[in-house]
Design a protein around this motif. Structure first.
Motif, mmCIF file in Angstrom:
data_model
loop_
_atom_site.group_PDB
_atom_site.id
_atom_site.type_symbol
_atom_site.label_atom_id
_atom_site.label_comp_id
_atom_site.label_asym_id
_atom_site.label_seq_id
_atom_site.Cartn_x
_atom_site.Cartn_y
_atom_site.Cartn_z
ATOM 1 N N THR A 193 0.856 -1.185 0.000
ATOM 2 C CA THR A 193 0.000 0.000 0.000
ATOM 3 C C THR A 193 0.886 1.227 0.000
ATOM 4 O O THR A 193 1.985 1.197 0.571
ATOM 5 C CB THR A 193 -0.901 0.030 1.243
ATOM 6 O OG1 THR A 193 -0.078 -0.117 2.404
ATOM 7 C CG2 THR A 193 -1.929 -1.087 1.203
ATOM 8 N N ARG A 215 2.520 4.697 1.064
ATOM 9 C CA ARG A 215 2.773 5.246 2.396
ATOM 10 C C ARG A 215 2.986 6.741 2.231
ATOM 11 O O ARG A 215 3.742 7.160 1.353
ATOM 12 C CB ARG A 215 4.027 4.584 2.970
ATOM 13 C CG ARG A 215 4.428 5.073 4.359
ATOM 14 C CD ARG A 215 5.698 4.343 4.815
ATOM 15 N NE ARG A 215 6.166 4.861 6.095
ATOM 16 C CZ ARG A 215 5.663 4.493 7.253
ATOM 17 N NH1 ARG A 215 4.691 3.624 7.306
ATOM 18 N NH2 ARG A 215 6.144 5.020 8.384
ATOM 19 N N SER A 261 4.449 10.216 2.207
ATOM 20 C CA SER A 261 5.865 10.560 2.295
ATOM 21 C C SER A 261 6.062 11.946 1.714
ATOM 22 O O SER A 261 5.472 12.300 0.700
ATOM 23 C CB SER A 261 6.696 9.532 1.517
ATOM 24 O OG SER A 261 8.022 9.989 1.391
ATOM 25 N N ASN A 281 4.120 0.631 2.238
ATOM 26 C CA ASN A 281 3.946 -0.289 3.354
ATOM 27 C C ASN A 281 3.833 -1.690 2.790
ATOM 28 O O ASN A 281 3.175 -1.911 1.771
ATOM 29 C CB ASN A 281 2.659 0.040 4.112
ATOM 30 C CG ASN A 281 2.786 1.338 4.870
ATOM 31 O OD1 ASN A 281 3.756 1.556 5.583
ATOM 32 N ND2 ASN A 281 1.799 2.196 4.706
ATOM 33 N N THR A 331 7.179 -0.610 13.887
ATOM 34 C CA THR A 331 7.336 -0.586 12.437
ATOM 35 C C THR A 331 8.830 -0.545 12.131
ATOM 36 O O THR A 331 9.547 0.281 12.690
ATOM 37 C CB THR A 331 6.655 0.656 11.840
ATOM 38 O OG1 THR A 331 5.273 0.637 12.195
ATOM 39 C CG2 THR A 331 6.786 0.676 10.339
#
Lengths: 208, 169
Positions: free
Chosen positions: A19, A21, A23, A30, A69
């Motif tokens: 997916t 992310r 930024s 991700n 994460t």
């Protein structure tokens, strides 16, 4: 030369679970933990991302799930392009992810640092020891529950601790940051110090 | 050894070559003017320590130029830099290995108090693990400050009851 290939789109094609992310700088995706080793190998071997710039982690806070994460920053020295891959750790209590030392030897110390600071273990790492704190240190300092001042702990060497009576003490910032007083003629007074000394290791924390 | 000199009494002929002094003065004079430092260089203060030892500031003028990297051969440990908890045990062990008499100079803010490192990883002052004789302020201190500390330490050594300490040891 950069951005001639839309890396997130290419990744999405190959790994449908990817997916985008948010930024501000480089393309970022991700990925679920199961896809990451294959995806990183794909990026390295087929997309030219031959250099692991950084490997770090995020602790989102206690009680948040997913809590940890792990983030990989890759650089292509061929295409002069960066990409960021983020992966949520499957477990919040005992986070464990696959090591990428087999892809980039330079990941070795980065993974040791993440293990030291966050307590995330890397399966398949050849030498997963603490890198900054000493072996046997009971905490992971960059976790959110670790207080900024630190935690009272025994010294690494029990013999030296018995001889000197010293311990690892909580060192509160005491209202810091520590600032110098410019323009002081007396250099002792000009030394950097906290303006607020209401809480330090000799005086207990005042009740709020 | 064969010698013709059998005199054990006071000989008036050698009067001009005898100096009468106190044991303390003699021992302290020797110690102050040949103080071999143990350079415990742990951070940027060590750069100033090197500068102090080099030609511009020349710590040799004070008899302390013989930096020994063996604790067995040194008298004065100069703790120059940030002492982490991980390093603290090593610092104490090296101090323990130094022969008596021994002195410690805490050079700079970090060695004296932990300095700006109010942290879980930094020892908040080397005086928590070794007895410190002279503290130097500064981040890092100027070489002149280190020389001043050395002179302060020499003044301190001159006041020590060294002869009495010898008898006690």
């Amino acid at each position: 030369m950069s951005a001639t290939v839309d890396v997130p789109a290419v990744l999405k094609e190959k790994f449908p679970a990817a997916t985008p992310r948010p930024s501000l700088d480089h393309p970022a995706v991700n990925l679920p933990a199961a896809d990451v080793p294959a995806a990183l190998k794909f990026l390295r071997d087929e997309q030219g991302f031959d250099f692991l710039v950084d490997l770090t982690a995020i602790d989102w806070a206690e009680g948040v799930s997913p809590r940890f994460t792990v983030v990989y920053h890759l650089l292509s020295t061929v295409r002069h392009d960066y990409v960021r891959v983020a992966m949520d750790c499957p477990s919040d209590e005992t986070p464990a992810v696959a090591s990428v030392t087999s892809l980039w030897a330079g990941a070795n110390w980065h993974e040791r640092e993440v293990y030291d600071m966050f307590g995330i273990t890397f399966t398949g790492h050849p030498d997963l020891r603490r890198i900054l704190m000493w072996d046997g240190y009971p905490h992971h300092p960059l976790r959110k529950e670790f207080p900024l001042a630190g935690i009272d702990t025994p010294l690494p060497d029990a013999e030296i601790m018995a001889e000197t009576g010293a311990r690892v003490i909580a060192a509160p910032m005491a209202g810091g940051p520590f600032v110098a007083s410019p323009g002081e003629i007396n250099l002792t007074e000009a030394e950097p110090r906290a303006k607020d000394e209401s809480w330090n290791e000799r005086r207990a924390k005042p009740d709020a | 050894m064969v010698t013709t000199n059998t005199e054990i009494a006071y000989n008036s002929k050698i009067e001009g070559e005898v100096i009468v002094s106190r044991m303390d003065s003699v021992i302290n004079w020797i110690r102050t003017n040949s103080m071999w430092p143990m350079p415990m260089g742990l951070a940027c203060c060590a750069i100033e320590l090197m500068g102090t030892a080099s030609s511009r500031f020349d710590i040799a003028r004070f008899g302390a130029e013989v930096m020994r990297f063996s604790p067995r051969q040194s008298d004065c440990m100069i703790v120059a830099g940030t002492v982490t908890y991980k390093m603290a045990s090593a610092v104490r062990r090296i101090y323990d290995q130094m022969a008596e008499p021994k002195w410690v100079i805490a050079m700079g803010a970090c060695a004296s108090t932990g300095g700006m490192y109010r942290s879980y990883a930094t020892l908040q002052g080397v005086d928590r693990i070794v007895p410190v004789d002279v503290y130097i302020s500064g981040c890092p201190p100027r070489p002149e400050a280190l020389l001043d500390a050395l002179m302060k330490l020499q003044a301190k050594v001159r006041r020590e009851p060294s002869a009495a300490n010898l008898r006690r040891a």
